[in-house]
Design an enzyme around this catalytic site. Structure first.
Site, PDB file in Angstrom:
ATOM      1  N   SER A 184       0.880  -1.011  -0.026  1.00 29.80           N
ATOM      2  CA  SER A 184      -0.249   0.157  -0.127  1.00 29.80           C
ATOM      3  C   SER A 184       1.192   1.362  -0.055  1.00 29.80           C
ATOM      4  O   SER A 184       1.745   1.104   0.069  1.00 29.80           O
ATOM      5  CB  SER A 184      -1.257   0.263   1.121  1.00 29.80           C
ATOM      6  N   TYR A 228      -2.269  -0.984  10.334  1.00 28.42           N
ATOM      7  CA  TYR A 228      -2.713  -1.074   9.353  1.00 28.42           C
ATOM      8  C   TYR A 228      -0.951  -0.246   8.358  1.00 28.42           C
ATOM      9  O   TYR A 228      -0.553  -1.396   7.740  1.00 28.42           O
ATOM     10  CB  TYR A 228      -3.377  -0.114   8.490  1.00 28.42           C
ATOM     11  N   THR A 273     -12.533  -0.257  -4.100  1.00 33.17           N
ATOM     12  CA  THR A 273     -13.174  -1.228  -3.089  1.00 33.17           C
ATOM     13  C   THR A 273     -14.065  -1.066  -1.276  1.00 33.17           C
ATOM     14  O   THR A 273     -14.295  -0.314  -1.769  1.00 33.17           O
ATOM     15  CB  THR A 273     -11.860  -2.524  -2.930  1.00 33.17           C
TER      16      THR A 273
END
Length: 263
Positions: free
Chosen positions: A140, A153, A188
């Site tokens: 990412s 994350y 998404t």
């Protein structure tokens, strides 16, 4: 068709990026093994592939570390070899550090980092024995920078870069390649499914995500990067500029991040 007859294993393939990658590889004529926790969703993905008879369903929770070697062995036994592993399974987070239970930090790290390591280690001996193979890691932009609300994350994605840079140096001369792909915004349900501080789903789609690349467009660009055997690929829109600002003007980026809405 660069991937015709190649064997590809995709984790996190029941929706989003993983689902789009399954369709893209199948369209190319690849043999595709798809994994996720939801078997019913995987069956829908297989049926929607260009060549469903060349798709193997291999249900797996990558955080169930003890089960990973068994699933990997089934896939390799089915096809006899493995060309490409796409480590895509992951979960995001939307909560401040002070509001995030430690169990949530553990869950994010177990899925995004430790699960990816477990799957990679399950197939690495086969690839080394074959003297060919490619390990793809869906990281990412957050593997390069840090913003509020994404501490676990971002940590998990940063960890992937450290681990796979080391692995690349170890196996490059043995015929195994590493491709780290850093998506920006892709449309998404990643922000809807992101964990909040108590572990419950966020249930909100961020506007930035809704305005991102379509999963199919992302998959098309990802396959080009994989086919070119790139070591790293950045795929997204203007948000990718933050990576270059971080590289050359880190203090400026920190100043910007403290002042913009990053939800």
């Amino acid at each position: 068709m660069k991937f015709k007859e190649k064997v590809v294993w995709i984790t996190g393939a029941s929706s989003g990026i993983g689902e789009a990658l399954a369709y893209a590889f199948s369209q190319e004529g690849a043999f595709v093994a798809i994994s996720a926790r939801n078997q019913e969703a995987l069956e829908k993905v297989r049926n929607a592939c260009a060549y469903p008879d060349k798709v193997m369903i291999a249900p797996l929770d990558v955080a169930n570390f003890d089960l990973v070697p068994e699933v990997a062995a089934k896939i390799i036994d089915r096809f006899g070899y493995l060309n490409i592993l796409v480590n895509n399974a992951g979960i995001s987070q939307r909560s401040l550090v002070r509001d995030t239970a430690f169990s949530v930090d553990q869950q994010v790290m177990n899925v995004n980092f430790m699960g990816t390591v477990a799957v990679t280690k399950a197939v690495l001996p086969t690839m080394l024995h074959q003297h060919f193979g490619q390990i793809v890691v869906i990281s990412s932009v957050m593997g390069k920078i840090g913003t509020p609300l994404r501490s676990a994350y971002a940590a998990s994605k940063h960890a992937l870069h450290g681990f796979f840079e080391c692995l690349r140096a170890e196996v490059k001369e043995e015929g195994v390649g590493i491709c780290i792909i850093c998506p920006g915004y892709v449309n998404t349900n990643v922000t809807i499914n992101a964990l909040t501080g108590d572990g419950s789903p966020n249930k909100v789609k961020a506007e930035s995500t809704a305005n991102g690349l379509s999963p199919n467009e992302f998959a098309h660009k990802a396959l080009k990067a994989i086919a070119a055997e790139k070591e790293e690929a950045l795929i997204g829109g203007k948000e990718l500029l933050t990576i270059y600002i971080q590289r050359f003007f880190p203090r400026l980026l920190r100043w910007i991040i403290r002042r913009v809405n990053v939800t």
